[in-house]
Design a protein around this motif. Structure first.
Motif, PDB file in Angstrom:
ATOM      1  N   THR A 248      38.085  45.182  43.928  1.00 29.11           N
ATOM      2  CA  THR A 248      37.739  45.551  42.555  1.00 29.11           C
ATOM      3  C   THR A 248      38.356  46.895  42.173  1.00 29.11           C
ATOM      4  O   THR A 248      38.952  47.041  41.107  1.00 29.11           O
ATOM      5  N   ALA A 249      38.209  47.871  43.066  1.00 30.83           N
ATOM      6  CA  ALA A 249      38.767  49.202  42.795  1.00 30.83           C
ATOM      7  C   ALA A 249      40.278  49.140  42.699  1.00 30.83           C
ATOM      8  O   ALA A 249      40.875  49.694  41.759  1.00 30.83           O
ATOM      9  N   LEU A 250      40.915  48.456  43.622  1.00 34.07           N
ATOM     10  CA  LEU A 250      42.373  48.363  43.614  1.00 34.07           C
ATOM     11  C   LEU A 250      42.868  47.662  42.354  1.00 34.07           C
ATOM     12  O   LEU A 250      43.831  48.115  41.726  1.00 34.07           O
ATOM     13  N   SER A 251      42.211  46.602  41.959  1.00 32.62           N
ATOM     14  CA  SER A 251      42.597  45.886  40.737  1.00 32.62           C
ATOM     15  C   SER A 251      42.494  46.796  39.522  1.00 32.62           C
ATOM     16  O   SER A 251      43.367  46.787  38.647  1.00 32.62           O
ATOM     17  N   ARG A 252      41.435  47.585  39.466  1.00 37.73           N
ATOM     18  CA  ARG A 252      41.241  48.518  38.358  1.00 37.73           C
ATOM     19  C   ARG A 252      42.350  49.578  38.348  1.00 37.73           C
ATOM     20  O   ARG A 252      42.893  49.920  37.302  1.00 37.73           O
TER      21      ARG A 252
END
Length: 98
Positions: free
Chosen positions: A38-42
């Motif tokens: 989730t963090a990486l996608s953001r």
């Protein structure tokens, strides 16, 4: 059970985004660096760049700021237009008689 949120600096985030754009998969990056998908996608969405017609390079974050500023200016413009008479032709003209 407590979840502890880790803060990553901007350089780290940009590095992972660069690695992603250089053909590393999100899942590999998550495993290697211990970040959530989730963090990486953001971060990818936030730090990926777009080149404009005039060669300027902008991030999604910069584009978002520009869109907000544009909306604000459009609103101010509409307010100013409402304060002005709609047309010169609708104003009464006075003629001086001699």
């Amino acid at each position: 059970m407590s979840t502890r949120q880790t803060r990553y600096d901007e350089d780290f985030k940009r590095t992972l985004v660069d690695l992603y754009h250089n053909d590393k998969t999100q899942s590999v990056l998550c495993k290697e660096y211990g970040v959530s998908l989730t963090a990486l996608s953001r971060w990818i969405k936030q730090y990926s760049t777009v080149e404009t017609d005039d060669g300027q390079i902008l991030t999604a974050k910069q584009i978002s700021v520009l869109q907000k500023r544009n909306a604000q200016l459009e609103e101010e413009n509409m307010i100013l237009k409402k304060r002005l008479p709609s047309s010169r032709h609708t104003q009464a003209t006075t003629r001086c008689c001699s």
